[in-house]
Design a protein around this motif. Sequence first.
Motif, PDB file in Angstrom:
ATOM      1  N   LYS A 108      -5.245  -4.629  -1.252  1.00 33.04           N
ATOM      2  CA  LYS A 108      -5.301  -3.773  -0.070  1.00 33.04           C
ATOM      3  C   LYS A 108      -4.225  -2.690  -0.136  1.00 33.04           C
ATOM      4  N   THR A 111      -5.192  -0.090  -3.018  1.00 32.38           N
ATOM      5  CA  THR A 111      -6.241   0.872  -2.682  1.00 32.38           C
ATOM      6  C   THR A 111      -5.763   1.878  -1.635  1.00 32.38           C
ATOM      7  N   HIS A 112      -4.832   1.454  -0.774  1.00 36.68           N
ATOM      8  CA  HIS A 112      -4.301   2.373   0.225  1.00 36.68           C
ATOM      9  C   HIS A 112      -3.457   3.466  -0.428  1.00 36.68           C
ATOM     10  N   TYR A 113      -2.684   3.100  -1.454  1.00 33.78           N
ATOM     11  CA  TYR A 113      -1.747   4.050  -2.068  1.00 33.78           C
ATOM     12  C   TYR A 113      -2.321   4.786  -3.267  1.00 33.78           C
ATOM     13  N   THR A 147       4.830  -3.021   0.978  1.00 36.97           N
ATOM     14  CA  THR A 147       4.530  -1.606   1.189  1.00 36.97           C
ATOM     15  C   THR A 147       5.802  -0.765   1.064  1.00 36.97           C
ATOM     16  N   THR A 260     -10.059  -2.403   3.352  1.00 36.49           N
ATOM     17  CA  THR A 260      -9.429  -1.849   2.163  1.00 36.49           C
ATOM     18  C   THR A 260      -9.195  -0.384   2.400  1.00 36.49           C
ATOM     19  N   SER A 261      -8.273   0.162   1.620  1.00 41.41           N
ATOM     20  CA  SER A 261      -7.924   1.545   1.865  1.00 41.41           C
ATOM     21  C   SER A 261      -9.030   2.490   1.457  1.00 41.41           C
ATOM     22  N   SER A 264     -10.162   3.888   4.397  1.00 40.13           N
ATOM     23  CA  SER A 264      -9.241   4.600   5.251  1.00 40.13           C
ATOM     24  C   SER A 264      -8.351   5.499   4.414  1.00 40.13           C
TER      25      SER A 264
END
Length: 520
Positions: A108, A111-113, A147, A260-261, A264
């Motif tokens: 998670k 995929t966000h970063y 994070t 998941t990113s 978003s």
Amino acid sequence: MERNRVLDDKQVIENQAIELQSLNEFKNHFFVNISHEIRTPLTLILGYARRLKDQSEGENARRYAHIIAEQSLNIKGLVDDIVDLSKLEAQKFVLNEVSVDISHLLRKIYTHYQGLFAQQAIELVLDIPESPVIISCDAELMHRAITNLVANALKFTPPEGITCLRMKIADNLTVEVYNTGVGISSHDLSRIFERFYQAENTIANSQGSGIGLAIAKEIVQAHGYRIRAESVPHQYASFTITIPNHQVIPEEIPQPASLTSSQSPAAHSTVPGLQPKLTKRILLVEDNLAMRKYILGIDALKSYEVLEADHGKVALQLLEKHPIDLIITDYMMPHMDGLELVEQLKQKEYTQPVVVITAQTNQQKKLSMLRMSIDGYLTKPFLEEELLLTIEKALRYDDARRQFLAKELGFSESPLTTDELTAFNERLQAIIDENIDNENFAIADLCDQLHLTERTLYRKVKELCGGTPAKLITERRLIRARTYYDQGTYKSTRQLAMAVGFKNSTRFAEKFRTHFGIEL
């Protein structure tokens, strides 16, 4: 005369100390309150920016909307730093430990970063096992700690560099964030986890608040884990979290679908695969009109029938008149807030799933809600997909619970009485209470007395209580310990630990402090 002067000086110092403590508490209270006020408009800015980006036809309009969303997230990071700093100073990091798939959590974060690293021409690598790895931790705080490490690597990795997020299982479980670049000097390395300390460098000088790594260390150590930093200047830097193997849960616990990113912040607001039923009716309790309109404007939510209330008292009136399948409520409201509403729901024997949305990050308040068996707890600003997935999961679990009660225990599916809802939990708790002082009482013993396999027991407890049998046993032990503590039954921590079946009194004291905020 000299003695009197010394006594007078001592009194002055004590008074000043009291005033400073009062001022510090006022400052922390102010930080939390102002952060609460910022989070609601920030949620609206982020939400509408994402919608604008999805619906805009022009490239410039989409780019501007993306910038708005990106900068709003930066503001959110600063707000989080302010709140976390106040918690550090007040020593109010309270853990809400649950079973967490650390592999899923790392995916998670990755995929966000991924997009942010790509924008700066940095390669982000994910190196983790494919199978689930379950640990007991506070999911929200552990997500925050890792994070912070990844965000730190983003700042200090130069273009064309590499950052690697990896996990290994050997003597212990380790989670490492490694990045090439300027590295950290030996002088800075010894102070890197100090609050407000920022290493001298040529890439990101003076960026950030200087407390991200300090917060990460506090979170990691609060869990009983270890964190260390290593570096070779002008080559690499590495931050490693070490989780002892005895704190890794061997059983593979199925995890609910989660965000998941890739969904978003730029994804469309309709979550693929969510098929809400038209018959489902949701009660939205929120005093902020703009926030209600924003939630009602979520595309996928329009498939539900939604009733509105601006505080808890109106919500209770609507519940008496209409059948409701799920309740979404804000925490901070006039007349009757979210906590009071949930308490009233339990007293009046309402069984609908409850999802709480709040701008508060106070862990004690969150724990108060979670102990009342709510089905979701979202902190503003939240993603539309996050809310929709929480609603879908809560409704799905509620349907599964009803089917289980009907099939396994012979209870009628509808309507369900309080006795029917609590019968299985009461059977579990009765057996646990009978063995509360038996330090060798384990899941296998519970299975034997219930005539169930471990997998079946886990499934039933998960469906009814939302937790694991081990967590349920620990919870019952701690509740009994608090009763003994209040009554003054035992004089030493060791006696109290033995009375409720804890072998290790030090570990028991940590659990007791985390659960109740009381030092033994």
